[in-house]
Design an enzyme around this catalytic site. Structure first.
Site, short mmCIF file in Angstrom:
data_model
loop_
_atom_site.label_atom_id
_atom_site.label_comp_id
_atom_site.label_asym_id
_atom_site.label_seq_id
_atom_site.Cartn_x
_atom_site.Cartn_y
_atom_site.Cartn_z
N CYS A 126 0.80 -1.23 0.00
CA CYS A 126 0.00 0.00 0.00
C CYS A 126 0.83 1.29 0.00
CB CYS A 126 -0.95 0.01 1.18
SG CYS A 126 -0.22 -0.57 2.70
N HIS A 237 -2.90 6.37 4.55
CA HIS A 237 -1.44 6.46 4.76
C HIS A 237 -0.97 7.82 4.25
CE1 HIS A 237 -1.45 2.36 5.81
NE2 HIS A 237 -0.75 1.83 4.84
#
Ligand code: A2P
Length: 334
Positions: A126, A237
């Site tokens: 990710c 994130h």
């Protein structure tokens, strides 16, 4: 198109179902598999009830595409049983990513490496994934020489166990060692520890940022160093990325390149406190870039701040985009 999801009950699996519905792919059959403890459970999707089955039953259903999001050991055990019967496998785990025969794909960046012959496809990590979109046009134009990356990664990237740890700590309770995802509290804390420590003192997540970036950009020469930090953020994130280029650039040109790249949104208006945050990126498929500014400490340096929903573009959305690419480019068998 017959699709199987292995790990359908997990955090990414659930987002995958949402994204599949949004992309409106022509799905004739959907097979939802998970671990033995979930077999028989019902998942409601698009007005239909699906009974969760075993991975063995998913293999027997001979899907066109099997999407895996059930951890490395499950991928290792079962992925090749699907490819052996002619199914494509799009794997979210780290199991096959660095295998030279397995394409590691972000469709907007290197979708052209997909072919009819390579049935096993890896979805990048990710934090690597979200960086690839803004870095690709900049690398093509100026040549990236070196990257210094610091990540601020949501605990949701570790899966359901981490979410339970956070929730329990938030309620003021201690979590027993067996039920924890991390060695320290994650609520109201930051852990400079994503994944496991390796012999070279870096974590597996930091090493993924180095190796996967080089593989996706097909640029083994780029020097990369990373520090990955787990933060008590519920989804999303963030990354501070410092880039040293081979060739000089103009900020206006950088902005134009980023603006033109699919899936990238610039949010950079500091006078109005306008920059990306995980809360704002939540539930969106795009990658958001802000704080774009020259690094005055070196000759050809740039700093930027990149934020994305780790369960979407960082996992589920990219997987569904790969499935769509296979379909649109007529790479599926039928
Ligand atoms: P289950 O819900 O039955 O445990 P997360 O990343 O959120 O923890 O989710 C992991 C996903 O992987 C879940 O859907 C989980 O199913 C699934 N899973 C874990 N182990 C296996 C296994 N051995 N075989 C199939 N699916 C598995």
């Amino acid at each position: 198109m017959k699709i199987a999801i292995v790990g359908a009950t997990g955090l990414v699996g659930q987002v995958m179902l949402k994204v599949l519905a949004e992309f409106d792919l022509p799905i004739s059959t959907l097979v939802l598999a998970a671990s033995p403890r979930s077999v028989g459970n019902i998942i409601h999707w698009q007005g239909t009830d699906y009974t969760v089955c075993s991975v063995e039953d998913a293999i027997a259903s001979k899907p066109d595409i099997a999407i895996f999001s059930a951890g490395s050991s499950t991928s290792k055990k079962y992925a090749k049983a699907f490819t052996a019967i002619g199914s494509f496998v799009i794997d979210n785990s780290s199991c096959w990513r660095m295998d030279p025969t397995v394409p590691l794909v972000v469709p907007e960046v290197n979708g052209s490496v997909l072919s009819k012959d390579e049935l096993l496809i890896a979805n990048p990590n990710c934090s690597t994934m979200q960086m690839m979109l803004p870095l690709k046009p900049l690398h093509d134009t100026y040549g990236i020489k070196r990257l210094v990356i610091s990540t601020y990664q949501s605990f949701t990237g570790t899966g359901s166990v981490a979410v339970r740890q956070y929730e329990t700590e938030k309620e003021g309770h201690q979590v027993s060692e067996n039920d924890r995802a991390y060695p320290h509290p994650i609520f109201a804390n930051c852990l400079p520890h994503c994944g496991d420590f390796e012999e070279n003192a870096y974590t597996t997540e930091e090493i993924k940022l180095v190796n996967e970036t080089r593989k996706i950009l097909n640029a083994p020469e780029i020097q990369i160093t990373a520090t990955a930090v787990r933060v008590p953020v519920f989804g999303g994130h963030s990354e501070s990325v410092n880039i040293e280029f081979e060739n000089d650039f103009r900020i206006t040109e950088v902005l134009a390149l980023l603006d033109a790249f699919p899936g990238v949104q610039i949010m950079d208006d500091i006078e109005n406190n306008h920059y990306p945050t995980p809360l704002q990126a939540h539930d969106k498929n795009d990658v958001f870039v802000g704080r774009i500014r020259r690094d005055h400490s070196i000759k050809k340096g740039l700093n930027m701040w990149i934020v994305s929903d780790n369960l979407r573009k960082g996992a589920a959305t990219n997987t569904v985009q790969i499935a769509k690419y296979l379909l649109d480019n007529k790479l599926l068998k039928h």
